[in-house]
Write an enzyme that holds these catalytic residues in place. Structure first.
Site, mmCIF file in Angstrom:
data_model
loop_
_atom_site.group_PDB
_atom_site.id
_atom_site.type_symbol
_atom_site.label_atom_id
_atom_site.label_comp_id
_atom_site.label_asym_id
_atom_site.label_seq_id
_atom_site.Cartn_x
_atom_site.Cartn_y
_atom_site.Cartn_z
ATOM 1 N N SER A 1 -13.932 -4.648 1.033
ATOM 2 C CA SER A 1 -14.930 -4.047 0.140
ATOM 3 C C SER A 1 -16.369 -4.421 0.516
ATOM 4 O O SER A 1 -17.178 -4.751 -0.357
ATOM 5 C CB SER A 1 -14.665 -4.438 -1.316
ATOM 6 O OG SER A 1 -15.394 -3.619 -2.205
ATOM 7 N N TYR B 1 0.835 -1.188 0.000
ATOM 8 C CA TYR B 1 0.000 0.000 0.000
ATOM 9 C C TYR B 1 0.880 1.252 0.000
ATOM 10 O O TYR B 1 1.684 1.475 0.921
ATOM 11 C CB TYR B 1 -0.929 0.034 1.208
ATOM 12 C CG TYR B 1 -1.944 -1.097 1.271
ATOM 13 C CD1 TYR B 1 -2.218 -1.881 0.156
ATOM 14 C CD2 TYR B 1 -2.624 -1.388 2.446
ATOM 15 C CE1 TYR B 1 -3.146 -2.914 0.209
ATOM 16 C CE2 TYR B 1 -3.561 -2.413 2.512
ATOM 17 C CZ TYR B 1 -3.803 -3.185 1.388
ATOM 18 O OH TYR B 1 -4.720 -4.219 1.446
#
Length: 333
Positions: free
Chosen positions: A206, A54
């Site tokens: 998600s 990330y």
């Protein structure tokens, strides 16, 4: 905040996990990122998920800085290894022993901790023998650098093979981190049954379908300014949901949420937390106020009639093909 055991282990994690993919070190300024982390702590969230890839390692550093001064024993810190990092040389990716051993050391330095609670294989590595990968994970555990092992986006067959090797090596593989929400249900047919059998549970990412299940994307209307769909780098993650048929169906969830006294985002998060084998829902934030709102979905039990209404509204549009739970066939370099 409510807490659940992760797999068949004694480890408990918060029903809401704070994740910093796509935000820390990239889309959100460090000061705001720290405010989001502190808002998560204020909401009772104790579980924080990140990955070395990330923002090319910066997200781990930002999270580590934001958690400074917190009691380490009261936190569950999760990170991952697989994707290319650093200058992205030939050994800067995958699940080789070299990359795992170097990556865990880098992650611990950036996070400012002696160990992570859960170290996850971010994808399956077809280019490395699974035996080599699991032996390296076992050594990481024995060195005290990680307490437990998990995987992300592995198929049922891969989870079974990894779990068997972990048992042979005397370590605990206890979690799977797949994409999962009302519209993306590819784990239900194979991954969830295998996980239930093996004592592995899901930390799902998600849960609001990259914001689609909040209802902010309207059929036939431009994407809201600053939304993920409108962002050049992250737009491709959400594009599979952005057709008028899906967006019209999602709008039918609004009265269902209102009937339960929930926002649409809270309804979506509560839905995954009411599904079998789910231990926690991974949520991120670009603003601190989003955290308290999302965290309110913890502990919510949805009545059977609400589940049925959700199914009637969007179930026919959900992607359920188990073959879509899969890692890239080749390493991404």
């Amino acid at each position: 905040m409510e807490f659940r055991h992760l797999g068949n282990s004694g480890l408990k994690i918060s029903e809401i996990t704070y994740g910093n993919w796509l935000t820390h070190g990239s889309q959100v300024e460090n000061e705001v990122a720290a405010q989001c982390v502190h808002a998560a702590l204020d909401a009772g969230i104790t579980t924080f998920d990140t990955a070395d890839v990330y923002a090319n390692t910066i997200a781990e550093q930002v999270l580590g800085d934001a958690l400074k001064g917190q009691r380490r024993e009261s936190l569950e810190i999760l990170t991952k290894v697989y994707f290319p990092t650093g200058p992205k040389g030939p050994n800067d990716t995958g699940l080789s022993r070299k990359h795992i051993m170097e990556s865990i050391s880098g992650s611990l330095n950036r996070l400012g901790t002696d160990y992570v609670d859960l170290y996850q294989a971010h994808r399956f590595d077809y280019a490395t023998p699974l035996e080599e990968t699991m032996q390296a994970f076992a050594d990481v555990v024995r060195q005290g650098k990680a307490l437990y092992i998990g995987v992300s986006e592995w198929t049922a067959e891969q989870i079974r093979a990894g779990h068997a090797l972990a048992e042979d090596l005397g370590i605990q593989l206890i979690s799977s981190q797949p994409q999962y929400n009302m519209l993306w249900r590819v784990i239900e047919e194979e991954v969830v049954p295998a996980s239930e059998e093996l004592g592995v549970s899901q930390i799902v990412w998600s849960p609001i379908a990259q914001g689609v299940l909040t209802g902010k994307y309207k059929p036939g209307e431009p994407y809201p300014e600053g939304s993920r769909a409108a962002h050049e780098e992250s737009g491709h993650f959400v594009e599979k949901y952005l057709n008028d048929e899906v967006l019209r169906a999602v709008q039918q969830l609004r009265p269902i949420a209102e009937d339960q006294g929930l926002t649409m985002a809270q309804l979506a998060i509560a839905w995954v937390l009411n599904r079998p084998n789910v231990a926690s829902a991974l949520v991120g934030a670009s603003r601190p106020e989003q955290i308290a709102s999302n965290a309110a979905a913890a502990g919510v039990t949805l009545p059977a009639e609400t589940i049925s209404a959700i199914e009637e509204a969007v179930g026919h549009l959900a992607q359920t093909d188990p073959s879509l739970t899969a890692s890239p066939p080749e390493r991404l370099a």
